[in-house]
Design an enzyme around this catalytic site. Structure first.
Site, PDB file in Angstrom:
ATOM      1  N   THR A 175       0.830  -1.220   0.000  1.00 53.09           N
ATOM      2  CA  THR A 175       0.000   0.000   0.000  1.00 53.09           C
ATOM      3  C   THR A 175       0.860   1.264   0.000  1.00 53.09           C
ATOM      4  O   THR A 175       0.526   2.238  -0.680  1.00 53.09           O
ATOM      5  CB  THR A 175      -1.009   0.027   1.175  1.00 53.09           C
ATOM      6  OG1 THR A 175      -0.307   0.113   2.416  1.00 53.09           O
ATOM      7  CG2 THR A 175      -1.921  -1.184   1.161  1.00 53.09           C
ATOM      8  N   TYR A 192      -0.551  12.715   5.390  1.00 52.32           N
ATOM      9  CA  TYR A 192       0.561  11.985   4.771  1.00 52.32           C
ATOM     10  C   TYR A 192       1.670  12.931   4.324  1.00 52.32           C
ATOM     11  O   TYR A 192       2.861  12.631   4.486  1.00 52.32           O
ATOM     12  CB  TYR A 192       0.055  11.093   3.623  1.00 52.32           C
ATOM     13  CG  TYR A 192      -0.449   9.778   4.164  1.00 52.32           C
ATOM     14  CD1 TYR A 192       0.449   8.789   4.540  1.00 52.32           C
ATOM     15  CD2 TYR A 192      -1.796   9.543   4.362  1.00 52.32           C
ATOM     16  CE1 TYR A 192       0.005   7.597   5.100  1.00 52.32           C
ATOM     17  CE2 TYR A 192      -2.247   8.353   4.914  1.00 52.32           C
ATOM     18  CZ  TYR A 192      -1.334   7.380   5.280  1.00 52.32           C
ATOM     19  OH  TYR A 192      -1.755   6.209   5.837  1.00 52.32           O
ATOM     20  N   PRO A 229      -3.378   4.846  -0.549  1.00 53.81           N
ATOM     21  CA  PRO A 229      -4.705   4.224  -0.697  1.00 53.81           C
ATOM     22  C   PRO A 229      -4.733   2.788  -0.153  1.00 53.81           C
ATOM     23  O   PRO A 229      -4.949   1.827  -0.904  1.00 53.81           O
ATOM     24  CB  PRO A 229      -4.910   4.240  -2.223  1.00 53.81           C
ATOM     25  CG  PRO A 229      -3.525   4.114  -2.781  1.00 53.81           C
ATOM     26  CD  PRO A 229      -2.580   4.747  -1.788  1.00 53.81           C
ATOM     27  N   HIS A 230      -4.584   2.640   1.175  1.00 53.88           N
ATOM     28  CA  HIS A 230      -4.506   1.290   1.751  1.00 53.88           C
ATOM     29  C   HIS A 230      -5.745   0.432   1.424  1.00 53.88           C
ATOM     30  O   HIS A 230      -5.636  -0.642   0.828  1.00 53.88           O
ATOM     31  CB  HIS A 230      -4.404   1.364   3.284  1.00 53.88           C
ATOM     32  CG  HIS A 230      -3.301   2.207   3.810  1.00 53.88           C
ATOM     33  ND1 HIS A 230      -1.988   1.797   3.819  1.00 53.88           N
ATOM     34  CD2 HIS A 230      -3.310   3.435   4.382  1.00 53.88           C
ATOM     35  CE1 HIS A 230      -1.249   2.732   4.382  1.00 53.88           C
ATOM     36  NE2 HIS A 230      -2.019   3.734   4.726  1.00 53.88           N
ATOM     37  N   ASP A 231      -6.895   0.897   1.901  1.00 54.42           N
ATOM     38  CA  ASP A 231      -8.087   0.041   1.847  1.00 54.42           C
ATOM     39  C   ASP A 231      -8.607  -0.216   0.427  1.00 54.42           C
ATOM     40  O   ASP A 231      -9.002  -1.347   0.125  1.00 54.42           O
ATOM     41  CB  ASP A 231      -9.196   0.633   2.730  1.00 54.42           C
ATOM     42  CG  ASP A 231      -8.838   0.561   4.210  1.00 54.42           C
ATOM     43  OD1 ASP A 231      -7.896  -0.166   4.567  1.00 54.42           O
ATOM     44  OD2 ASP A 231      -9.506   1.242   5.012  1.00 54.42           O
TER      45      ASP A 231
END
Ligand code: BDR
Ligand code: CA
Length: 313
Positions: free
Chosen positions: A191, A221, A232-234
């Site tokens: 990620t 960030y 954009p982790h999720d």
């Protein structure tokens, strides 16, 4: 693909919902909420707001208010006081259902054996509780994709731990040892590398809701990464659930460090090269079912897909 989403919305959780909504052959069957980025009252209200805004017809069940074995800790510094970067807006007009997120997960899995997939993008408390209600959960679900962990990169919430696992290490460890046969972990190794540059954000219309909520998150960030944009982790976890070929994987047995003074919540694997018959024992019980940990992802393809998803009417 029919999916149950377990989430703590959360700005990037919202992006994951955008991403799933953009895929017509994908059905969000139900949403469970959990503590994490914000308290569960707020993550539940946000899940309802997002389903209303995005036209997602899925019940929302409120989940765990606190971790299994440690005090509640939240992350408003990342997601804003309201969890949506100051843009949560009015109260939702719909309400959550009467069962808990864990009950919902167990009930739906029992009623649809082998048919439902789970995308877990918050702390794993609800999934651990659902395992107590239905020990056969690992056999009843099809694919499980979890966003969490930092295997060969630094953590984010501590130097070794990623936030979702750190918010409930005991729950995460229970999930990793439960025996899910098709379990994929999408952690910071991929990620962080999928960082969306500031230009990605600026290319969205100013009136775009995703752009609005991302402002706070991008400022956070930017404050420590030294570059504009966001991580954009999720939504990357959502993308990998829909298209596993978007990533490459390390297959291994995984555990969560529960006792380390500096490392509690860290995802660990025994990565030594141990040949068959080696005199060294494995550090992680070989009884644990193997899982896949994403090590590379096709970032540019994903970021294009995400742009498409957040600009759909
Ligand atoms: C994870 O923690 C939360 O801040 C995000 O929503 C994501 O699920 C990233 O470490
Ligand atoms: Ca999340």
């Amino acid at each position: 693909m029919r999916i149950i989403v377990d989430a703590d919305p959360g700005i990037d959780d919202a992006l994951a919902l955008y991403y799933l909504r953009a895929h017509p052959d994908t059905e969000i069957v139900a949403i469970g909420t959990v503590h994490g980025n914000v308290p569960v009252e707020q993550s539940t209200a946000n899940a309802l707001r997002l389903t209303e805004r995005l036209g997602i017809k899925a019940p929302v069940a409120k989940g765990a208010a606190r971790p299994l074995a440690q005090p509640l800790m939240t992350a408003e510094d990342v997601h804003g006081e309201d969890g949506l970067g100051g843009h949560a807006g009015d109260d939702p007009t719909t309400t959550h259902t009467n069962e808990s997120a864990a009950e919902q997960l167990a009930r739906l899995a029992r009623a649809n054996p082998g048919e439902l997939n789970l995308l877990a993008i918050g702390p794993l408390t609800n999934v651990a509780l659902a395992l107590q209600i239905e020990p056969h959960l690992p056999r009843l679900l099809d694919k499980v994709v979890v966003m969490g962990g930092a295997l060969n990169v630094p953590g984010n919430i501590t130097s070794y731990a990623e936030a979702n696992f750190w918010h409930d290490p005991e729950a995460a460890d229970l999930v990793l040892q439960a025996g899910f046969e098709d379990l994929t972990i999408v952690g910071l190794d991929v990620t962080m590398a999928s960082h969306a540059p500031g230009e990605w954000l600026e290319a969205l219309p100013e009136t775009n809701y995703a752009r609005q909520i991302l402002g706070f998150y991008a400022d956070f960030y930017g404050s420590f990464l030294g570059r504009t944009g966001f991580v954009p982790h999720d939504p990357l976890a959502a993308a990998i659930l829909l298209d596993p070929d978007l990533a490459t994987y390390r297959e291994d047995r995984f555990a969560i460090e529960l006792t380390g003074r500096y490392t509690r919540g860290a995802l660990v694997a025994d990565q030594r090269f141990l040949a068959e018959g080696s005199p060294f024992g494995r550090d992680i019980a070989i009884e644990r079912t193997k899982a896949r940990y994403a090590v590379t992802a096709q970032h540019e393809i994903f970021l294009d897909q995400l742009r498409h998803a957040v600009t759909q009417p």
